[in-house]
Scaffold this active site. Structure first.
Site, PDB file in Angstrom:
ATOM      1  N   ASP A   1     -10.324   2.294  -5.722  1.00  0.00           N
ATOM      2  CA  ASP A   1     -10.732   3.653  -5.973  1.00  0.00           C
ATOM      3  C   ASP A   1     -10.671   4.065  -7.444  1.00  0.00           C
ATOM      4  O   ASP A   1      -9.990   5.126  -7.811  1.00  0.00           O
ATOM      5  CB  ASP A   1     -10.001   4.630  -5.084  1.00  0.00           C
ATOM      6  CG  ASP A   1     -10.059   4.308  -3.794  1.00  0.00           C
ATOM      7  OD1 ASP A   1     -11.344   4.408  -3.223  1.00  0.00           O
ATOM      8  OD2 ASP A   1      -9.122   4.077  -3.069  1.00  0.00           O
TER       9      ASP A   1
ATOM     10  N   SER B   1     -11.195  -2.273   3.116  1.00  0.00           N
ATOM     11  CA  SER B   1     -11.173  -0.570   3.097  1.00  0.00           C
ATOM     12  C   SER B   1     -10.947  -0.189   4.496  1.00  0.00           C
ATOM     13  O   SER B   1     -11.435  -1.145   5.527  1.00  0.00           O
ATOM     14  CB  SER B   1     -12.546  -0.340   2.555  1.00  0.00           C
ATOM     15  OG  SER B   1     -13.057   1.012   3.253  1.00  0.00           O
ATOM     16  N   SER B   2     -10.578   0.960   4.870  1.00  0.00           N
ATOM     17  CA  SER B   2     -10.121   1.426   6.041  1.00  0.00           C
ATOM     18  C   SER B   2     -11.530   1.647   7.005  1.00  0.00           C
ATOM     19  O   SER B   2     -11.639   1.322   8.244  1.00  0.00           O
ATOM     20  CB  SER B   2      -9.317   2.668   6.207  1.00  0.00           C
ATOM     21  OG  SER B   2      -8.141   2.337   5.618  1.00  0.00           O
TER      22      SER B   2
ATOM     23  N   GLY C   1      -4.851   1.910  -5.608  1.00  0.00           N
ATOM     24  CA  GLY C   1      -5.538   0.607  -5.869  1.00  0.00           C
ATOM     25  C   GLY C   1      -6.742   0.879  -6.481  1.00  0.00           C
ATOM     26  O   GLY C   1      -7.465   2.036  -6.745  1.00  0.00           O
TER      27      GLY C   1
ATOM     28  N   GLN D   1     -10.690  16.748   1.568  1.00  0.00           N
ATOM     29  CA  GLN D   1     -11.463  15.719   0.851  1.00  0.00           C
ATOM     30  C   GLN D   1     -12.742  15.057   1.448  1.00  0.00           C
ATOM     31  O   GLN D   1     -13.395  14.262   1.031  1.00  0.00           O
ATOM     32  CB  GLN D   1     -10.681  14.707   0.410  1.00  0.00           C
ATOM     33  CG  GLN D   1     -10.148  13.689   1.150  1.00  0.00           C
ATOM     34  CD  GLN D   1      -9.162  12.651   0.411  1.00  0.00           C
ATOM     35  OE1 GLN D   1      -7.993  13.079   0.170  1.00  0.00           O
ATOM     36  NE2 GLN D   1      -9.526  11.210   0.193  1.00  0.00           N
TER      37      GLN D   1
ATOM     38  N   HIS E   1      -4.268  -1.790   5.678  1.00  0.00           N
ATOM     39  CA  HIS E   1      -4.773  -3.264   5.556  1.00  0.00           C
ATOM     40  C   HIS E   1      -4.023  -3.888   4.576  1.00  0.00           C
ATOM     41  O   HIS E   1      -3.047  -3.312   3.891  1.00  0.00           O
ATOM     42  CB  HIS E   1      -6.143  -3.208   5.500  1.00  0.00           C
ATOM     43  CG  HIS E   1      -6.781  -2.424   4.426  1.00  0.00           C
ATOM     44  ND1 HIS E   1      -6.329  -2.626   2.934  1.00  0.00           N
ATOM     45  CD2 HIS E   1      -7.454  -1.151   4.363  1.00  0.00           C
ATOM     46  CE1 HIS E   1      -6.945  -1.609   2.259  1.00  0.00           C
ATOM     47  NE2 HIS E   1      -7.679  -0.803   3.257  1.00  0.00           N
TER      48      HIS E   1
ATOM     49  N   GLY F   1      -4.434  -4.228   1.530  1.00  0.00           N
ATOM     50  CA  GLY F   1      -4.508  -3.610   0.489  1.00  0.00           C
ATOM     51  C   GLY F   1      -3.363  -2.420   0.220  1.00  0.00           C
ATOM     52  O   GLY F   1      -2.671  -2.393  -0.695  1.00  0.00           O
ATOM     53  N   HIS F   2      -3.175  -1.869   1.233  1.00  0.00           N
ATOM     54  CA  HIS F   2      -2.148  -1.030   1.423  1.00  0.00           C
ATOM     55  C   HIS F   2      -0.765  -1.804   1.314  1.00  0.00           C
ATOM     56  O   HIS F   2       0.114  -1.442   0.454  1.00  0.00           O
ATOM     57  CB  HIS F   2      -2.140  -0.205   2.753  1.00  0.00           C
ATOM     58  CG  HIS F   2      -3.218   0.706   2.864  1.00  0.00           C
ATOM     59  ND1 HIS F   2      -4.161   0.292   3.800  1.00  0.00           N
ATOM     60  CD2 HIS F   2      -3.465   2.064   2.452  1.00  0.00           C
ATOM     61  CE1 HIS F   2      -5.171   1.273   3.704  1.00  0.00           C
ATOM     62  NE2 HIS F   2      -4.607   2.412   2.922  1.00  0.00           N
TER      63      HIS F   2
ATOM     64  N   GLN G   1     -11.083   7.745  -8.620  1.00  0.00           N
ATOM     65  CA  GLN G   1      -9.952   8.645  -7.920  1.00  0.00           C
ATOM     66  C   GLN G   1      -8.611   8.392  -8.804  1.00  0.00           C
ATOM     67  O   GLN G   1      -7.970   9.508  -9.110  1.00  0.00           O
ATOM     68  CB  GLN G   1      -9.480   8.131  -6.794  1.00  0.00           C
ATOM     69  CG  GLN G   1      -8.278   8.448  -5.962  1.00  0.00           C
ATOM     70  CD  GLN G   1      -7.885   8.125  -4.345  1.00  0.00           C
ATOM     71  OE1 GLN G   1      -8.572   9.138  -3.775  1.00  0.00           O
ATOM     72  NE2 GLN G   1      -7.326   7.316  -4.328  1.00  0.00           N
TER      73      GLN G   1
END
Ligand code: PAF
Length: 267
Positions: free
Chosen positions: A149, A184-185, A146, A60, A33, A35-36, A152
């Protein structure tokens, strides 16, 4: 753009072109999306060579998580990565990354047990392990993540620092839909009704941010604005560099996370 599925093939493709050049890596699980795309574009503008990894990392996901239903569309992802000027797409199989007998894991203690770690035990062990493997395979100068997260990125920064990886970790702002929902995916799983309900999450975080800026309690303000959504957590999460208000909610079968930096004037 070259798509490569074997570690050896990627190393052989990179070896003759990396000398004296900067290499940017964007680790992803696909289902791209905007964001990527913002990460691909940042890597493109800051590095000579851009590598994107596309791997839905089973390590994960816990039993009961959404591994099987995680959105996958490699053809579309390839098109978007190519359009963003990515040089190499690394899309390995699970067997390539975790061959029979695989038994080495990376644990970033402390940080991994908080927030998401309480609800997804083992999640960050899987993230830290795959990230270190990707860093070893690609040997990037910079890696792009991003802000959505936040935990992360804090864990990956800790990993890079503790293990002296010599890699720059770049964190780019969360990209949001017009109404504020973080991209978000997993958003594709929301029904129209759930998508409408989901907007309460960024609004609650904004309310928390406003409360913080005026000396109030950000967690109480956010909880009071969740509009009936039951949060797994709403917490202030601080690292050496950042202070964020972070939350996770379940809407139907979809789990969404989001955060706002409290150290910035506008969320
Ligand atoms: O953020 C993600 O998409 C994943 O956690 C990552 C960093 C690609 C590791 O699998």
């Amino acid at each position: 753009m070259k798509t490569l599925r074997r570690i050896r093939a990627l190393r052989e493709a990179l070896e003759p072109v990396v000398a004296g050049r900067t290499v940017g890596l964007v680790p992803t699980m696909g289902a791209y999306h905007a964001g990527h795309s913002s990460l691909f574009e940042a890597a493109r503008s800051e590095c000579d060579i851009v590598v994107v990894s596309l791997f839905v990392n089973p390590a994960q996901f816990e039993a009961g998580d959404d591994l099987a239903s995680y959105p996958r569309d490699e053809k579309r992802d390839r098109r978007l990565a190519k359009a963003a000027g990515v040089d190499f797409l690394f899309a390995p199989s699970t067997e390539e990354m975790y061959p029979a007998g695989y038994s080495t894991w990376v644990d970033v203690e402390g940080l991994s047990e908080r927030l998401e770690g309480r609800f997804r035990p083992g999640h960050f062990r899987g993230v830290a392990t795959i990230c270190l493997k990707l860093f070893n395979i690609v040997r990037p100068t910079r890696v792009y993540f991003g802000q959505k997260d936040a935990q992360q990125t804090a864990i990956v920064k800790r990993l890079a620092q503790d293990l002296d990886l010599g890699i720059e970790i770049r964190v780019l702002p969360t990209i949001r839909d017009e109404d504020g929902l973080a991209l978000s995916s997993r958003n594709v799983h929301l029904s129209a009704r759930e998508r409408r309900a989901a907007i309460a999450l960024p609004r609650a975080l904004e309310a928390g941010h406003r409360a913080w800026r005026s000396g109030g309690d950000p967690v109480a303000a956010a909880r009071a604005t969740l509009n009936g959504l039951a949060p797994d957590y709403v917490e202030v999460f601080g690292t050496d560099e950042r202070l964020v208000l972070a939350a996770a909610v379940r809407i139907g079968r979809t789990r969404l996370i989001d955060n706002v930096p409290l150290d910035e004037e506008t969320p």
